[in-house]
Design an enzyme around this catalytic site. Structure first.
Site, short mmCIF file in Angstrom:
data_model
loop_
_atom_site.label_atom_id
_atom_site.label_comp_id
_atom_site.label_asym_id
_atom_site.label_seq_id
_atom_site.Cartn_x
_atom_site.Cartn_y
_atom_site.Cartn_z
N SER A 153 0.86 -1.19 0.00
CA SER A 153 0.00 0.00 0.00
C SER A 153 0.89 1.23 0.00
O SER A 153 2.03 1.18 0.48
CB SER A 153 -0.87 0.01 1.26
OG SER A 153 -1.49 1.27 1.44
N TYR A 208 -1.52 -0.28 10.55
CA TYR A 208 -1.82 -0.70 9.17
C TYR A 208 -0.64 -0.36 8.26
O TYR A 208 -0.13 -1.21 7.53
CB TYR A 208 -3.11 -0.03 8.66
CG TYR A 208 -3.37 -0.38 7.21
CD1 TYR A 208 -3.72 -1.69 6.86
CD2 TYR A 208 -3.20 0.55 6.19
CE1 TYR A 208 -3.92 -2.04 5.53
CE2 TYR A 208 -3.40 0.20 4.86
CZ TYR A 208 -3.76 -1.10 4.54
OH TYR A 208 -3.94 -1.45 3.22
P1 NDP Z 1 -11.72 -5.84 0.54
O1 NDP Z 1 -12.17 -5.65 1.95
O2 NDP Z 1 -12.69 -5.53 -0.55
O3 NDP Z 1 -11.18 -7.33 0.35
C1 NDP Z 1 -10.33 -7.92 1.31
C2 NDP Z 1 -10.20 -9.40 1.03
O4 NDP Z 1 -9.31 -9.96 2.00
C3 NDP Z 1 -11.52 -10.13 1.15
O5 NDP Z 1 -11.62 -11.07 0.12
C4 NDP Z 1 -11.40 -10.86 2.49
O6 NDP Z 1 -12.11 -12.09 2.44
C5 NDP Z 1 -9.90 -11.12 2.55
N1 NDP Z 1 -9.45 -11.38 3.91
C6 NDP Z 1 -9.42 -10.54 4.97
N2 NDP Z 1 -9.01 -11.17 6.06
C7 NDP Z 1 -8.76 -12.46 5.70
C8 NDP Z 1 -8.33 -13.61 6.39
N3 NDP Z 1 -8.06 -13.59 7.70
N4 NDP Z 1 -8.18 -14.78 5.69
C9 NDP Z 1 -8.45 -14.82 4.38
N5 NDP Z 1 -8.87 -13.76 3.66
C10 NDP Z 1 -9.04 -12.60 4.33
O7 NDP Z 1 -10.41 -4.95 0.40
P2 NDP Z 1 -9.38 -4.72 -0.82
O8 NDP Z 1 -9.72 -5.57 -1.97
O9 NDP Z 1 -9.28 -3.27 -1.01
O10 NDP Z 1 -8.05 -5.20 -0.12
C11 NDP Z 1 -7.19 -6.17 -0.68
C12 NDP Z 1 -5.76 -5.84 -0.28
O11 NDP Z 1 -5.41 -4.57 -0.82
C13 NDP Z 1 -5.52 -5.73 1.23
O12 NDP Z 1 -4.28 -6.33 1.53
C14 NDP Z 1 -5.48 -4.22 1.47
O13 NDP Z 1 -4.72 -3.90 2.59
C15 NDP Z 1 -4.83 -3.76 0.18
N6 NDP Z 1 -5.02 -2.36 -0.20
C16 NDP Z 1 -6.27 -1.82 -0.34
C17 NDP Z 1 -6.40 -0.50 -0.73
C18 NDP Z 1 -7.72 0.17 -0.83
O14 NDP Z 1 -7.76 1.42 -0.74
N7 NDP Z 1 -8.80 -0.51 -1.07
C19 NDP Z 1 -5.22 0.31 -1.06
C20 NDP Z 1 -3.98 -0.36 -0.87
C21 NDP Z 1 -3.89 -1.65 -0.49
P3 NDP Z 1 -12.99 -12.74 3.62
O15 NDP Z 1 -13.51 -11.61 4.47
O16 NDP Z 1 -14.07 -13.48 2.88
O17 NDP Z 1 -12.04 -13.65 4.32
C1 8X3 Z 2 -5.10 1.51 1.75
C2 8X3 Z 2 -4.78 2.89 1.33
O1 8X3 Z 2 -4.28 5.21 2.10
O2 8X3 Z 2 -6.19 4.12 3.13
O3 8X3 Z 2 -3.95 0.74 1.84
O4 8X3 Z 2 -3.97 3.49 3.73
S1 8X3 Z 2 -4.81 3.96 2.66
#
Ligand code: NDP
Ligand code: 8X3
Length: 251
Positions: free
Chosen positions: A137, A150
């Site tokens: 991120s 985070y």
């Molecule tokens: P979502 O919340 O839409 O998706 C998160 C996914 O992670 C879900 O499929 C969830 O599945 C899974 N997950 C969470 N905890 C667990 C666990 N313990 N075991 C298995 N699966 C898990 O978020 P994003 O798609 O945005 O996030 C995906 C990645 O991108 C993360 O690592 C996040 O930190 C990162 N990210 C997101 C950004 C954003 O602004 N959206 C920016 C930068 C990075 P389930 O709950 O079914 O287990």
């Molecule tokens: C998610 C992006 O800027 O909310 O990783 O931390 S931010």
């Protein structure tokens, strides 16, 4: 040759978008997450794709080891591991934050990623082929108020990716850290404990990145000629510059 892709966090956001992007005859997909019914729905949506669904909590070390050591024969040789499962919980300053939230983020974003990687990587080294794509991120490089643990987990992911690449130097295995900024998924809904209005406010008046945007980038880095390694790729929407609170909003 058909490639096997293991995608964690496939039930929502970037992960579900990746499943759709990698659909078709060139890939066979292992879709992992806790919400099994979401994964089943994805499998039904993609009937032209070979899919193995894995209900998995990446925080459970034994469950990860067991599930990944016992994949069906056709799915054993993972070519691309997309370590995407992750979450942010809360936005309180360090002196007020919930320790359970901190532990949950560390267990998921750091330890879960390590459990999956450690299980899959030896096979890649043995076969002398593979690509690990970690989802970091911008928060791993840019501090912001309330980003404390985070952001620190994502800094870990960034440096672990760099160090793993050093370990793998001399092999053909690739390691990439994708570092997105503001992206509208279920991320903020989870961060704010299902407070939908507060989550919507994060994206108000912006054109954020989407899951499809990130899936496009992941597909691109993994499709490049095999001598090219994208080490880190930081990406933000145009409305964002350098931090989650530095966002230009219309209206
Ligand atoms: P979502 O919340 O839409 O998706 C998160 C996914 O992670 C879900 O499929 C969830 O599945 C899974 N997950 C969470 N905890 C667990 C666990 N313990 N075991 C298995 N699966 C898990 O978020 P994003 O798609 O945005 O996030 C995906 C990645 O991108 C993360 O690592 C996040 O930190 C990162 N990210 C997101 C950004 C954003 O602004 N959206 C920016 C930068 C990075 P389930 O709950 O079914 O287990
Ligand atoms: C998610 C992006 O800027 O909310 O990783 O931390 S931010």
């Amino acid at each position: 040759m058909k490639k096997t892709v293991l995608l964690t966090g496939a039930s929502a956001g970037f992960g579900a978008a990746c499943a759709r992007k990698f659909r078709g005859p060139a890939y066979r997909l292992i879709l992992a997450a806790r919400r099994y019914e979401r994964l089943e729905a994805l499998r039904e949506e993609l009937p032209d794709t070979e899919i193995h669904v894995l209900q998995l909590d990446v925080r459970d070390r034994d469950a990860v080891a067991d599930a990944l050591a016992n994949l069906p024969d056709a799915y054993r040789e993972v070519d691309i591991l997309i370590n995407n499962a992750g979450l942010a919980l809360g936005l309180e300053p360090a002196h007020e934050a919930d320790l359970e939230n901190w532990e949950n983020m560390i267990d998921t974003n750091i330890k879960g990623l390590l459990y999956c990687t450690r299980q899959i990587l030896p096979g890649m080294v043995k076969r002398q082929r593979g690509h690990i794509v970690n989802i970091g991120s911008v928060a791993g490089s840019t501090p912001y108020p309330g980003g404390n643990v985070y952001g620190a987990t994502k800094a870990f992911v960034k440096q672990f990716s760099n160090n793993m690449r050093s370990d793998l130097h001399g092999t053909p295995i690739r390691v990439t850290n994708i570092e997105p900024g503001l992206a509208e998924t279920e991320f903020s809904i989870i961060r704010f404990n299902k407070d939908i209005e507060r989550a919507a406010e994060v994206y108000r008046g912006t054109q954020p990145l989407t899951g499809d945007d990130i899936a496009e980038i992941i597909f691109w880095v993994t499709s490049l000629p095999s001598h090219i390694n994208i080490n880190r790729l930081e990406v933000m929407p145009v409305c964002q510059a350098w931090g989650p609170f530095n966002i230009h909003r219309e209206g």
